[in-house]
Design a protein around this motif. Structure first.
Motif, PDB file in Angstrom:
ATOM      1  N   GLY A   1     -64.715  10.157   0.874  1.00 10.99           N
ATOM      2  CA  GLY A   1     -65.559  10.671   2.006  1.00 10.99           C
ATOM      3  C   GLY A   1     -65.223  11.827   2.416  1.00 10.99           C
ATOM      4  O   GLY A   1     -64.060  12.640   1.870  1.00 10.99           O
ATOM      5  N   LEU A   2     -65.791  12.270   3.510  1.00 10.34           N
ATOM      6  CA  LEU A   2     -65.295  13.637   4.230  1.00 10.34           C
ATOM      7  C   LEU A   2     -64.365  13.389   5.338  1.00 10.34           C
ATOM      8  O   LEU A   2     -64.550  12.554   6.347  1.00 10.34           O
ATOM      9  CB  LEU A   2     -66.380  14.361   4.709  1.00 10.34           C
ATOM     10  N   VAL A   3     -63.243  13.978   5.298  1.00 10.85           N
ATOM     11  CA  VAL A   3     -62.269  13.767   6.411  1.00 10.85           C
ATOM     12  C   VAL A   3     -61.513  15.197   6.907  1.00 10.85           C
ATOM     13  O   VAL A   3     -61.601  16.045   6.035  1.00 10.85           O
ATOM     14  CB  VAL A   3     -61.132  12.682   5.967  1.00 10.85           C
ATOM     15  N   GLN A   4     -61.318  15.282   8.077  1.00  9.22           N
ATOM     16  CA  GLN A   4     -60.844  16.572   8.628  1.00  9.22           C
ATOM     17  C   GLN A   4     -59.250  16.595   8.251  1.00  9.22           C
ATOM     18  O   GLN A   4     -58.619  15.618   8.101  1.00  9.22           O
ATOM     19  CB  GLN A   4     -60.716  16.666  10.076  1.00  9.22           C
ATOM     20  N   PRO A   5     -58.707  17.822   8.018  1.00  5.12           N
ATOM     21  CA  PRO A   5     -57.193  18.012   7.772  1.00  5.12           C
ATOM     22  C   PRO A   5     -56.502  17.216   8.910  1.00  5.12           C
ATOM     23  O   PRO A   5     -56.578  17.007  10.052  1.00  5.12           O
ATOM     24  CB  PRO A   5     -56.903  19.426   7.840  1.00  5.12           C
ATOM     25  N   GLY A   6     -55.464  16.531   8.155  1.00  8.57           N
ATOM     26  CA  GLY A   6     -54.598  15.698   9.041  1.00  8.57           C
ATOM     27  C   GLY A   6     -55.021  14.104   8.957  1.00  8.57           C
ATOM     28  O   GLY A   6     -54.370  13.396   9.661  1.00  8.57           O
TER      29      GLY A   6
END
Length: 123
Positions: free
Chosen positions: A10-15
């Motif tokens: 999926g899509l995830v933010q950095p960190g």
């Protein structure tokens, strides 16, 4: 013949974190070596993490050490890749694979592959 099915991309933010799963319906992972690989656009497929039969030895690419963890649940017959502290450079299609033997966590050592799951790390 081993049929592998990945999920969890999926899509995830950095960190952020993601956990990928790889199921083998009708099969048993404890017969095989297993690995996670990834392929980014324009790049070769690379080994991320591999595990020996029965999980006695594990390998991690330097780029993911201390951030990713491979594990296997022989009751659920599922292999996992826990990915923490994700970075934009981790963006790729991730594949799980199984084989009879593996010394180097390289794609040519693996005979059976899943369809892949997209991981995108972006803000």
């Amino acid at each position: 013949q081993v049929h592998l099915v990945e999920s969890g991309g999926g899509l995830v933010q950095p960190g952020g974190s993601l956990r990928l799963s790889c199921a083998a319906p009708g099969g048993r992972f404890d017969y095989y070596v297993v690995g996670w690989f990834r392929q980014a656009p324009g790049k070769e497929r690379e080994g991320v993490s591999c595990m020996s039969r029965a999980g006695s030895n594990t390998y991690y690419a330097d780029s993911v050490k201390d951030r990713f963890t491979i594990s296997i649940d022989n009751v659920q017959n599922t292999v996992y890749l826990q990915m923490n502290s994700l970075k934009p450079e981790d963006t790729a299609v991730y594949y799980c694979a199984a084989g009879w033997t593996s010394h180097y966590c390289l794609p040519y050592e693996y005979s059976w592959w899943g369809q892949g799951t997209q991981v995108t790390v972006s803000s």
